[in-house]
Motif scaffolding. Structure first.
Motif, mmCIF file in Angstrom:
data_model
loop_
_atom_site.group_PDB
_atom_site.id
_atom_site.type_symbol
_atom_site.label_atom_id
_atom_site.label_comp_id
_atom_site.label_asym_id
_atom_site.label_seq_id
_atom_site.Cartn_x
_atom_site.Cartn_y
_atom_site.Cartn_z
ATOM 1 N N TYR A 219 0.736 -1.334 0.400
ATOM 2 C CA TYR A 219 0.428 0.083 -0.327
ATOM 3 C C TYR A 219 0.666 1.164 0.258
ATOM 4 O O TYR A 219 1.055 2.318 -0.774
ATOM 5 C CB TYR A 219 -1.138 -0.269 1.472
ATOM 6 N N ILE B 191 -1.588 -6.852 -8.244
ATOM 7 C CA ILE B 191 -2.872 -5.732 -7.910
ATOM 8 C C ILE B 191 -1.353 -4.413 -8.838
ATOM 9 O O ILE B 191 -1.755 -3.501 -8.110
ATOM 10 C CB ILE B 191 -3.157 -5.429 -6.735
ATOM 11 N N GLU C 146 -5.042 7.246 -16.020
ATOM 12 C CA GLU C 146 -5.888 8.008 -14.549
ATOM 13 C C GLU C 146 -7.104 6.361 -14.560
ATOM 14 O O GLU C 146 -8.348 5.856 -14.657
ATOM 15 C CB GLU C 146 -7.128 9.497 -14.833
ATOM 16 N N LYS C 147 -6.738 6.089 -13.158
ATOM 17 C CA LYS C 147 -7.447 5.038 -13.196
ATOM 18 C C LYS C 147 -8.533 5.809 -11.949
ATOM 19 O O LYS C 147 -8.948 6.811 -11.647
ATOM 20 C CB LYS C 147 -7.518 4.565 -11.580
ATOM 21 N N VAL C 148 -10.043 5.109 -12.453
ATOM 22 C CA VAL C 148 -11.148 4.975 -12.414
ATOM 23 C C VAL C 148 -11.696 4.429 -11.103
ATOM 24 O O VAL C 148 -11.633 3.191 -11.557
ATOM 25 C CB VAL C 148 -12.162 5.193 -13.998
ATOM 26 N N TRP C 149 -12.093 5.214 -10.032
ATOM 27 C CA TRP C 149 -12.436 4.375 -8.713
ATOM 28 C C TRP C 149 -14.555 4.457 -9.099
ATOM 29 O O TRP C 149 -14.932 4.707 -9.159
ATOM 30 C CB TRP C 149 -11.885 5.131 -7.961
ATOM 31 N N THR C 150 -14.300 3.059 -8.683
ATOM 32 C CA THR C 150 -15.717 2.409 -8.732
ATOM 33 C C THR C 150 -17.308 2.004 -7.898
ATOM 34 O O THR C 150 -15.665 0.770 -7.542
ATOM 35 C CB THR C 150 -16.591 1.454 -9.838
ATOM 36 N N ASN C 151 -17.075 2.602 -6.809
ATOM 37 C CA ASN C 151 -17.279 2.504 -5.643
ATOM 38 C C ASN C 151 -19.183 1.318 -6.163
ATOM 39 O O ASN C 151 -19.690 1.516 -6.654
ATOM 40 C CB ASN C 151 -18.116 2.970 -4.035
ATOM 41 N N ARG D 214 -23.013 4.078 -3.094
ATOM 42 C CA ARG D 214 -23.208 5.183 -3.317
ATOM 43 C C ARG D 214 -23.980 6.294 -2.443
ATOM 44 O O ARG D 214 -25.829 5.246 -2.308
ATOM 45 C CB ARG D 214 -23.344 5.475 -4.793
#
Length: 207
Positions: free
Chosen positions: A103, A138, A199-204, A207
């Motif tokens: 991390y 990862i 650019e990384k897309v963070w998907t939760n 929401r």
């Protein structure tokens, strides 16, 4: 070229170490430098998800070897992590170490080949390898394979010596790691650049 070998066992000269020594010998035969690091048997603090490492590039805890290992990894070309099997998985101290290591310092690991090895008296090795390999994938590290799953069997180093197929698997892993490192070096010399990052897309999920 240099490969770091991490012995995640509390026993410095136990079965996991014996397996790593076999890999190390194969790497040396191929002209690859190595450094064998023993995690030791002191308590390793788990990640507390404070997010500080995302700002400063190092872990907030300075009382154990995580940040020191990140510095070593900056100068290394590959990584091999070895663990004994505890309840069909890696030992807890190693997990705590790897959680914080990847991390806080994962950006130093990308595109450097990685491999895990597991040592067990009898079973639980494939589950251990599966858990350890997730750290590499990862972090965008190419996984290095062998002729079988990367494992040795034995209750003592002397019993590991009798696992001839396991030791053969370790030597093959070392040779394959050396081959891949040389291929990557040849690619760099030929002008092949690393993949371009987007650019990384963070998907939760919630929401």
């Amino acid at each position: 070229m240099k490969v770091l070998l991490l012995n995640g066992s509390p026993h410095k000269e136990g079965c996991t170490n014996r397996a790593l020594l076999e890999v190390e010998g194969a790497l040396h035969a191929e002209g690859i430098h190595t450094e064998l690091v023993h995690l030791g048997n002191k308590a390793i603090h788990g990640c507390i998800a404070c997010g500080t490492c995302m700002k400063i590039g190092t872990c907030v805890f300075e009382d154990d070897p995580v940040n020191e290992f990140i510095e070593k990894m900056k100068k290394a070309d590959g990584l091999i992590v070895g663990s004994p099997v505890y309840y069909a998985s890696a030992n807890g101290a190693l997990f705590s170490f790897l959680d914080r290591l990847f991390y806080a310092g994962g950006r130093e690991f990308a595109y450097k080949p990685g491999a895990a090895i597991a040592s067990a008296r009898r079973a639980g090795t494939t589950a251990t390898l599966d858990a350890l390999n997730k750290y590499f994938t990862i972090a965008q590290m190419p996984l290095v394979s062998s002729s079988y799953w990367n494992m040795v069997h034995g209750r003592t180093p002397e019993e590991v010596e009798q696992d001839l197929e396991g030791l053969y698997t370790m030597r093959t892993l070392g040779k394959n790691m050396a081959w891949l490192l040389k291929c990557i070096e040849s690619g760099k010399s030929a002008g092949i650049s690393l993949p371009e990052k987007e650019e990384k897309v963070w998907t939760n999920f919630i929401r």
